[in-house]
Design a protein around this motif. Sequence first.
Motif: not given
Lengths: 355, 348
Positions: A76-85, A130-141, A233-237
Amino acid sequence: MNKLKKITGKPLFLPIFCMLLVMAVNIVYDVSSGNFAFNFFTISVRNGVLYGRLIDILNRGSEVTILAIGMTLVVSASAGTDISVGSVMSLAASFCCMLLAGYGVSAANDLAVPLIVGVLGAILMGCICGAFNGFLVAYLNVQPMVATLILFSAARAIGLLLCNNLIVYVRNESFQFFGGYLGFLPTPIVIAAVCIAIVGILLKKTALGLYIQSVGINKRASRIAGLNSARIIFLCYLVCGLAAGIAGLVASSRISSADSNNIGLNYELDAILAVALGGNSLGGGKFNLAGSIIGAYTIQAISITLYALGVSTEQAPVYKAIIVILIVTIQAPPFKAWIKRMNAKRALEKGGAAA
Amino acid sequence: MGPMPRMDRKKMGWLLLALLLLLTGCGKREEPVTGGHAPYVEDAATGKGEYIVVGFSQIGSESDWRIGSTESFRSTFTAENGYYLIYDDAQQKQENQLKAVRNFILQKVDYIIVDPIVETGWDAVLKEAKDAGIPVILADRSVKVEDEELYTCWVGSSFEQEGRSAGEWLREYLKKQGREDEEIRIVTLQGTLGSTAQIGRTEGFGKVLEQEKNWVMLDQQSGDFTQAKGQEVMEEFLKNYDRIDVVVCENDNMAFGAIEAIKKADKTCGPDGEIIILSFDAGRAALETLLDKDINAVFECNPKLGPLVSEIIRKLERGESVEKIQYVEEVYFDSTMDLEQIIEERTY
C-alpha cells in the motif's frame, strides 16, 4: 434482491466467496466418495487438542497470514513488494536457534540462553532486516524490488553463516511452544490472531491506515499536506520485517530446528499472492487488511484441499495455479464490469418484455 | 549535470558506507574457504616424494551428511597414512569444481577424487586428467560421460540396496511379531522426486513389496526431504487413512516430521507403538530418536567413503585393477542394539 446486492457489493464479498468455493469442493468430493458430507469441516478433540482440516488450515496458514499483514502495508505505502520476507524468516529462525543452542552447536537439548533472548533475537533480527529494506526504499529511493532483492539473496546465506552451515536442532519443550499448543489451540493460530488484532486496532484507532493509503496514492502530495512520507514508508517495511521475524520464529519452532535452506522457501510469493487474492491492488494506495488475511487462508485452504483430494505434492502447484487464475479473474475489474453489463442487459430485456 | 544537492550527497555517503560494509562482510566469508589451500599448492608442486598426493573436490558443506563425508576423507588421507590431501570446497558450483580439477592437474597430483555436483559437463576436464595420466575416482555422485574409460571407478551408496534392506528388515520384524499373514498398510514419504536417493530407495523397497502379497501401499507422496513438508504430508495421510501400520520415510528429516504428526493425531509409533517407522540416512539425530523409541529402524547411508577410496588407491599403486562400481558397506540400526555406544562414536 436489494439486500443481496448490498452483500455482493461489499469489498470483502469476493475474497470470502472464493474461499468458500474452494472449501465447497471438499463437500462435493466427500459426498461423491461416500464419506460424511462435512468430513472436511469436522473438528474434533484428540489428545486434548483441536484436530481437523479446518484447524490445519488456520494453523499452517499462520506464517503466510503474519507475512501478509506486513506485505499489505508495504504494498500500500510503496506500490512495491518486499520479496525478502521468506529469506528474512529463515535468517530470524537461524539467529534464534543459534542463540538458543550456542554458536557452532548442531543439536542442543538445553537452552544456552533464556528462551526470551532467542525470541527477542528473532524479532530483533526481523526488525533490523525490515529497517534495512525500509532505509533503502524510503530514504534512498531504491526501487522496492531491487532493495529487497539484496536480502532476498543474502539473508539465507547469512543464516547459514550464523549456524556454521549446520541445521541447528533445539530440542527443548519450551522452544517448541511457538509451533505447538496453547491449551487446546495451536499456538501459531493464537500468534497470528494477536498480530492481526494489534495491527487491526492500530489502523482503526489511529490515522495510520489513512496516512499509509495517502502516501501510497501520492507520495509527494502527502508530503506537501504535512505527512512525513519517507518515515511512513520506512515504518511499513519495519513492520514487514517484524512480521517476517515472528513468522520465522513460528516456522523454526514447528520443526524445532533452523533449516536455513528450507524455512520460508517461496513464502514471499505466497504472501504477495495473499495480498492480491484479498482484492488489493499491487499498485499501492487503498488496501484492505482483512482481504489479505482471507487471501492467506485461501492459499492454505487450496493446499489442504489438494492434499485431501489426493493430488500428488509434486503436481499440486499446477492445480494451485489454475485456481489462483480463476480467483484473480473473478476479481479483475474488466470481469466485474462484464458481469455488471450482463446484468444490466438482462434487466433491460425484462423491463422491455414488461412494457 | 549541476552540483549535487546537499541532501543527495549525504545520502550517497550513507550508500557508499553500506556498500563498503557489505563488501567487507563478503570478504570475510570467502577467506576460510579459498585461503586455506594456497600453501598446500606450493608443497605439492615441490613434490614430497614419499607422499601420495591426492586432490579432492567436494561439493560443499550443505548437510550433516556432507560434513561427515568431508571429515571421512580428511581423517583418512593424512600424513600418517602416507597421503598429502589437497582439499577444495566447490561451494555448490560446478565451475569451481572444474577449476579445482584443472588445478589438480597443473599441480601434478597423483590421484583426483571428485564428488560431482551434477552428472553432465565432465567430458573435457576428465579427458585432460586422462591425458595427464592422473586416475580420477568418483565418490558419492556419478557422472554421465560418453567414454566410461575417462574415470577409473565410482564409489558410493547403493540406494536400491538400502531400500531393499528396509523391506527385508520389515519382513523379518513382522514375522517375529507373528503378523506375517496380516494385511499390512504402508505409506511412503518420498524424497524429492527424481533424485537418485528417492528413485533407488523407492525401487528397492518396491521389490520386496512385490513379493509380499499382504502388504498394501496406500499412498506415496513426496515430502521433499524436509521435516516441515514431511509433517504436512503425514498429517494428511493420517486423516485420509484410518489405519496405517508402516511409514517408510526416505530420509531422517521427514521421519522427524512424521513422528510429530503421528503424536499430534493421538497415535503412537516406534517399537512400543502402533505405527512402525522406517527411516534412511541414520544421522546422529535419528539414532537419538531411535534411542527414544520413536523410530523402529534406520538404514544407513554411509558417508565414510574415505577408507574405501584409500583402499582403491593402494590397489592402483600396486598396479592391480579395480572394479568400476564399488558400493560402500552400509548397515542398519534398530532398537535391539546398543545404541548409546553407537551414538557415542557417531560423528555426524
